[in-house]
Design a protein around this motif. Structure first.
Motif, mmCIF file in Angstrom:
data_model
loop_
_atom_site.group_PDB
_atom_site.id
_atom_site.type_symbol
_atom_site.label_atom_id
_atom_site.label_comp_id
_atom_site.label_asym_id
_atom_site.label_seq_id
_atom_site.Cartn_x
_atom_site.Cartn_y
_atom_site.Cartn_z
ATOM 1 N N PHE A 245 0.813 -0.875 -0.331
ATOM 2 C CA PHE A 245 0.392 -0.192 0.012
ATOM 3 C C PHE A 245 0.537 1.336 -0.428
ATOM 4 O O PHE A 245 0.331 1.989 -0.195
ATOM 5 C CB PHE A 245 -0.874 -0.159 0.971
ATOM 6 C CG PHE A 245 -2.443 -1.268 0.975
ATOM 7 C CD1 PHE A 245 -2.163 -1.728 0.076
ATOM 8 C CD2 PHE A 245 -2.802 -0.616 2.100
ATOM 9 C CE1 PHE A 245 -3.098 -3.207 -0.158
ATOM 10 C CE2 PHE A 245 -4.870 -1.587 2.220
ATOM 11 C CZ PHE A 245 -4.361 -2.479 1.264
ATOM 12 N N TRP B 106 -3.478 7.111 -3.424
ATOM 13 C CA TRP B 106 -4.558 6.618 -2.841
ATOM 14 C C TRP B 106 -5.746 7.882 -3.313
ATOM 15 O O TRP B 106 -5.033 8.758 -3.641
ATOM 16 C CB TRP B 106 -4.805 7.062 -1.423
ATOM 17 C CG TRP B 106 -3.923 5.629 -0.882
ATOM 18 C CD1 TRP B 106 -2.884 5.223 -1.123
ATOM 19 C CD2 TRP B 106 -4.757 5.078 0.151
ATOM 20 N NE1 TRP B 106 -2.504 4.222 -0.061
ATOM 21 C CE2 TRP B 106 -3.189 3.838 0.124
ATOM 22 C CE3 TRP B 106 -5.895 4.628 1.322
ATOM 23 C CZ2 TRP B 106 -3.639 2.732 1.612
ATOM 24 C CZ3 TRP B 106 -6.039 3.848 1.652
ATOM 25 C CH2 TRP B 106 -4.861 2.819 2.365
ATOM 26 N N SER C 81 -8.026 -2.565 -3.238
ATOM 27 C CA SER C 81 -7.131 -3.108 -3.670
ATOM 28 C C SER C 81 -7.419 -4.853 -4.149
ATOM 29 O O SER C 81 -8.476 -5.611 -3.483
ATOM 30 C CB SER C 81 -5.798 -3.797 -2.168
ATOM 31 O OG SER C 81 -5.346 -4.768 -2.698
#
Length: 356
Positions: A115, A120, A139
């Motif tokens: 991540f 994002w 995801s």
């Protein structure tokens, strides 16, 4: 958008030309947190010292290129699974989940492209008494080997007078395992101070820790008592006091890199306190997670130049990472890291600052 408590501006670009912004949430007394959507990263955390002098206290880079060039986890959101999973695999409902090994034989911090390497989306940016940034990403099933389409949200919020809360939320469409945290490296004297954290005094509200093997995987058997060991931080102790002792666990980790087991309960509870005698800055950490990884910056080796063009070296900073216990998917005796459809994963960390 710019206001008295929220600001956003371009910070860099990805190789495909996508612009990455830097969002700043401002509190009182010069307190502010700057966040990058790339990796949902805490890029800067500015707090005053006992004389009112403000400084950034987290390691990282002044320019975006530094975050792209090397994967060092500075301030990043870690997922899908923070810390290590033994053998890069685990069993889930009778089936083997095979992950990518990226730390010797083990999977570390979400795999090869966790991540921390994803961009994002900014879905909410709120001005006012509690400036707030909300980031989201999906995801997909099979990403880095993990099952389930995972919808994830990270909320950064600045509260009065000098408090930063970070909340993680997620849902899945099939059973999976999940463990999210923030990986900030703290030096309460300042990221550009040139001082080490060995004189910082640390308190950890834990009676037990997890011993590890040579690959940093928890040993079989119950957690070890901290009593009469270098891992007893139940009262404030200077980090330098015991870090050089001839202890097997300190040798294996090249210092501290261990999970401390926190008391069970509901809601965020006191987990740790860090005090820097020189600057007078104090950070208290509250969390609802079952574990806290204390990492004393053992593998900072001078190969990375960070803020102020300083080379980061061993003990220049430390990490206090609230999360699930390492290798929990392989350990039914550990608190579960399982997430099922219909459930909502929600974990919070609160960083509260003051001076002495």
């Amino acid at each position: 958008m710019t206001s008295s408590s929220v600001a956003r501006a371009p910070f860099g670009t990805l190789p495909d030309g996508t612009v990455v912004e830097r969002v700043t949430l401002r509190g009182e007394h010069g307190f502010e947190a700057a966040i990058l959507p790339f990796g949902a990263t805490l890029q800067a955390l500015v707090t005053p010292d006992r004389d009112g002098q403000c400084d950034d206290i987290v390691l990282g880079h002044d320019a975006f290129d530094g975050y792209l060039a090397q994967r060092k986890f500075f301030g990043a959101t870690i997922g899908r699974y923070a810390n290590r999973i033994a053998g890069a695999r685990f069993m889930l409902d009778g089936e083997t989940v095979q992950l990518d090994a990226n730390n010797g034989p083990n999977a570390l911090h979400g795999g090869l492209q966790g991540f921390d390497r994803k961009l994002w989306r900014i879905v909410e940016l709120s001005d006012g008494p509690e400036p707030t940034l909300v980031l989201e990403r999906e995801s997909p099933h099979g990403e880095e080997g993990y099952p389930g389409n995972l919808a994830t949200r990270v909320t950064y919020r600045v509260r009065s007078p000098m408090e930063l809360s970070v909340t993680y939320e997620a849902t899945t469409d099939r059973p999976t395992c999940l463990n999210l945290t923030n990986h900030s490296f703290f030096n309460l004297d300042g990221a550009r101070s040139g001082t080490q954290i060995l004189d910082h005094h640390l308190t950890i509200a834990s009676d037990h820790f997890l011993g590890v093997d040579a690959t940093a995987i928890p040993l079989q058997g119950p957690p070890r008592p901290v009593d009469s060991t270098p891992f007893d931080f139940r009262k404030p102790v200077a980090i330098a006091a015991r870090i050089r002792l001839n202890d097997e666990q300190l040798r294996l980790g090249r210092g501290y890199d261990h999970n401390f087991c926190l008391a069970a309960g509901t809601g965020p509870r006191f987990a740790a306190r860090l005090e820097a005698p020189h600057s007078g800055r104090v950070m208290e950490l509250f969390t609802d997670q079952p574990g806290l990884q204390f990492y004393s910056g053992n593998f900072l080796d001078g190969s990375t130049a960070g803020k102020g063009d300083r080379l980061y070296r061993q003990s220049d900073a430390l990490c206090l990472e609230p999360h699930a216990w390492p290798d929990a998917p392989n350990r039914p005796d550990f608190p579960s890291a399982r997430l099922d459809p219909g459930q909502t994963y929600r974990r919070t960390a609160i960083y509260r600052f003051s001076t002495v």
